[in-house]
Design an enzyme around this catalytic site. Structure first.
Site, mmCIF file in Angstrom:
data_model
loop_
_atom_site.group_PDB
_atom_site.id
_atom_site.type_symbol
_atom_site.label_atom_id
_atom_site.label_comp_id
_atom_site.label_asym_id
_atom_site.label_seq_id
_atom_site.Cartn_x
_atom_site.Cartn_y
_atom_site.Cartn_z
ATOM 1 N N PRO A 1 0.786 -0.981 0.082
ATOM 2 C CA PRO A 1 -0.129 0.045 -0.169
ATOM 3 C C PRO A 1 0.923 1.215 -0.105
ATOM 4 O O PRO A 1 2.001 1.290 0.687
ATOM 5 C CB PRO A 1 -0.819 0.005 1.210
ATOM 6 C CG PRO A 1 -0.160 -1.201 1.989
ATOM 7 C CD PRO A 1 0.569 -2.071 1.380
ATOM 8 N N ASN A 2 0.151 2.247 -0.874
ATOM 9 C CA ASN A 2 0.947 3.577 -0.841
ATOM 10 C C ASN A 2 2.223 3.648 -1.647
ATOM 11 O O ASN A 2 2.636 4.820 -2.005
ATOM 12 C CB ASN A 2 1.129 4.122 0.585
ATOM 13 C CG ASN A 2 -0.221 4.217 1.339
ATOM 14 O OD1 ASN A 2 -1.372 4.886 0.909
ATOM 15 N ND2 ASN A 2 -0.049 3.847 2.335
ATOM 16 N N ARG B 1 5.114 11.067 -2.359
ATOM 17 C CA ARG B 1 4.789 10.610 -0.970
ATOM 18 C C ARG B 1 6.027 11.106 -0.129
ATOM 19 O O ARG B 1 6.893 10.261 -0.229
ATOM 20 C CB ARG B 1 4.463 9.219 -0.984
ATOM 21 C CG ARG B 1 4.086 8.609 0.498
ATOM 22 C CD ARG B 1 4.210 7.223 0.625
ATOM 23 N NE ARG B 1 3.915 6.539 1.789
ATOM 24 C CZ ARG B 1 4.215 5.429 2.374
ATOM 25 N NH1 ARG B 1 4.582 4.526 1.259
ATOM 26 N NH2 ARG B 1 3.731 4.882 3.342
ATOM 27 N N TYR C 1 10.938 8.858 1.695
ATOM 28 C CA TYR C 1 11.358 7.728 0.710
ATOM 29 C C TYR C 1 11.930 7.968 -0.448
ATOM 30 O O TYR C 1 11.977 7.145 -1.424
ATOM 31 C CB TYR C 1 9.809 7.371 0.362
ATOM 32 C CG TYR C 1 8.888 6.897 1.623
ATOM 33 C CD1 TYR C 1 9.419 5.675 2.259
ATOM 34 C CD2 TYR C 1 7.844 7.365 2.129
ATOM 35 C CE1 TYR C 1 8.703 5.111 3.158
ATOM 36 C CE2 TYR C 1 7.282 6.959 3.156
ATOM 37 C CZ TYR C 1 7.698 5.615 3.781
ATOM 38 O OH TYR C 1 7.002 5.325 4.801
ATOM 39 N N ASN D 1 8.128 -5.440 -0.797
ATOM 40 C CA ASN D 1 8.010 -4.247 0.254
ATOM 41 C C ASN D 1 6.527 -4.279 0.604
ATOM 42 O O ASN D 1 5.625 -3.771 -0.262
ATOM 43 C CB ASN D 1 8.364 -3.116 -0.477
ATOM 44 C CG ASN D 1 8.570 -1.813 0.713
ATOM 45 O OD1 ASN D 1 7.846 -2.035 1.579
ATOM 46 N ND2 ASN D 1 9.027 -0.562 0.209
ATOM 47 N N ALA E 1 2.881 -0.797 5.118
ATOM 48 C CA ALA E 1 2.571 -0.675 6.450
ATOM 49 C C ALA E 1 1.938 -2.210 7.047
ATOM 50 O O ALA E 1 1.773 -2.313 8.072
ATOM 51 C CB ALA E 1 1.459 0.265 6.587
ATOM 52 N N HIS F 1 3.664 -4.330 9.309
ATOM 53 C CA HIS F 1 3.599 -4.067 10.993
ATOM 54 C C HIS F 1 2.290 -4.612 11.527
ATOM 55 O O HIS F 1 2.151 -4.258 12.693
ATOM 56 C CB HIS F 1 3.748 -2.644 11.266
ATOM 57 C CG HIS F 1 4.719 -1.980 10.567
ATOM 58 N ND1 HIS F 1 6.263 -2.464 10.542
ATOM 59 C CD2 HIS F 1 5.019 -0.835 9.513
ATOM 60 C CE1 HIS F 1 7.107 -1.632 9.762
ATOM 61 N NE2 HIS F 1 6.293 -0.558 9.090
ATOM 62 N N ASP G 1 1.570 -15.752 7.524
ATOM 63 C CA ASP G 1 1.413 -16.978 7.200
ATOM 64 C C ASP G 1 1.453 -17.441 5.683
ATOM 65 O O ASP G 1 1.858 -18.707 5.172
ATOM 66 C CB ASP G 1 -0.150 -17.095 7.355
ATOM 67 C CG ASP G 1 -0.235 -17.278 9.085
ATOM 68 O OD1 ASP G 1 0.758 -17.304 9.923
ATOM 69 O OD2 ASP G 1 -1.375 -17.241 9.710
ATOM 70 N N HIS H 1 12.650 -2.625 2.808
ATOM 71 C CA HIS H 1 12.106 -1.199 3.187
ATOM 72 C C HIS H 1 12.909 -0.230 2.623
ATOM 73 O O HIS H 1 14.172 -0.231 3.023
ATOM 74 C CB HIS H 1 11.907 -1.121 4.609
ATOM 75 C CG HIS H 1 10.868 -2.158 5.207
ATOM 76 N ND1 HIS H 1 9.550 -2.171 4.975
ATOM 77 C CD2 HIS H 1 11.074 -3.313 5.851
ATOM 78 C CE1 HIS H 1 8.934 -3.194 5.478
ATOM 79 N NE2 HIS H 1 9.928 -3.825 6.150
ATOM 80 N N SER I 1 12.925 3.006 3.630
ATOM 81 C CA SER I 1 13.651 3.673 4.866
ATOM 82 C C SER I 1 13.962 2.632 5.789
ATOM 83 O O SER I 1 13.654 1.447 5.778
ATOM 84 C CB SER I 1 12.307 4.549 5.461
ATOM 85 O OG SER I 1 11.432 3.577 5.871
ATOM 86 N N ARG J 1 12.633 5.149 12.895
ATOM 87 C CA ARG J 1 11.472 5.701 12.767
ATOM 88 C C ARG J 1 10.437 5.540 14.022
ATOM 89 O O ARG J 1 10.962 5.008 15.141
ATOM 90 C CB ARG J 1 10.999 5.475 11.586
ATOM 91 C CG ARG J 1 11.579 5.799 10.405
ATOM 92 C CD ARG J 1 11.085 5.546 8.796
ATOM 93 N NE ARG J 1 9.821 6.229 8.903
ATOM 94 C CZ ARG J 1 8.724 5.948 7.946
ATOM 95 N NH1 ARG J 1 9.116 5.096 7.074
ATOM 96 N NH2 ARG J 1 7.991 6.997 7.861
ATOM 97 N N ARG K 1 6.784 1.089 13.795
ATOM 98 C CA ARG K 1 7.698 0.511 12.451
ATOM 99 C C ARG K 1 8.686 -0.603 12.785
ATOM 100 O O ARG K 1 9.450 -0.946 12.032
ATOM 101 C CB ARG K 1 8.030 1.726 11.884
ATOM 102 C CG ARG K 1 6.954 2.566 11.005
ATOM 103 C CD ARG K 1 7.659 3.370 10.021
ATOM 104 N NE ARG K 1 6.623 4.612 10.055
ATOM 105 C CZ ARG K 1 5.657 4.616 9.152
ATOM 106 N NH1 ARG K 1 5.248 3.826 8.524
ATOM 107 N NH2 ARG K 1 4.779 5.765 9.099
#
Ligand code: DQA
Length: 155
Positions: free
Chosen positions: A10-11, A18, A23, A79, A82, A85, A92, A105, A107, A112, A116
């Site tokens: 996501p994102n 962003r 990033y 990657n 979020a 986390h 699984d 990742h 970053s 951070r 995270r």
């Protein structure tokens, strides 16, 4: 020719605009170009995908598992954004397939916010690359290639 599957969560479609201070300025298309070069250097083709949906990432990991069993996919670079986390389901899925999955990742998540610092994916990952920006994807592909080579040449 085997394929390396690069999955983005996501994102990450917003890379470039962003939080560039976190990033970087490179877009997801730039990351794809970088990955294509890294894959080609090892004689691999690249399958590069992004989804904002957890279930889609899980379906793609299952697909990679089947393709790996058929000798078509060398491994996965993931990657998960979020979902790293939060997602026991992704953990699984990674445990359910034999395909090696390298967690990436952009970053340095450990430098951070505390939320995270924990990854549900790390215990199921074949390796982890953190904090190298977009170059981390290329490092992950290189690592996957070295790992694959060691597996096939070490008695
Ligand atoms: C990220 C780190 C995550 O904590 C965050 O939610 C992301 C991107 C990274 O690449 O640095 O979306 O996975």
């Amino acid at each position: 020719m085997p394929t390396v599957l690069v999955l983005n969560g996501p994102n990450l479609n917003l890379l470039g605009t962003r939080e560039p201070q976190v990033y970087g300025a490179r877009t997801l298309a730039d990351v794809e170009t970088l990955c294509r070069g890294a894959a080609a250097a090892h004689g691999w083709t690249l399958d590069f995908r992004q989804s904002n949906h957890e279930g889609m990432l899980i379906d793609w990991i299952h697909e990679a598992g089947r393709a790996h069993a058929d000798g078509l996919v060398a491994g996965v670079v993931l990657n998960a954004g979020a979902y790293t986390h939060t997602s026991v389901a992704l953990h699984d899925a990674m445990k359910a397939v034999a395909a090696p999955v390298i967690e990436v990742h952009l970053s340095n998540v450990h430098a951070r916010e505390p939320f995270r610092h924990h990854s549900y994916l790390s215990p199921a990952a074949a390796g982890i690359v953190v904090g190298f920006g977009a170059d981390g994807y290329a490092l992950a592909i290189d690592g996957l290639a070295r790992r694959t080579q060691t597996e096939t040449t070490t008695p």
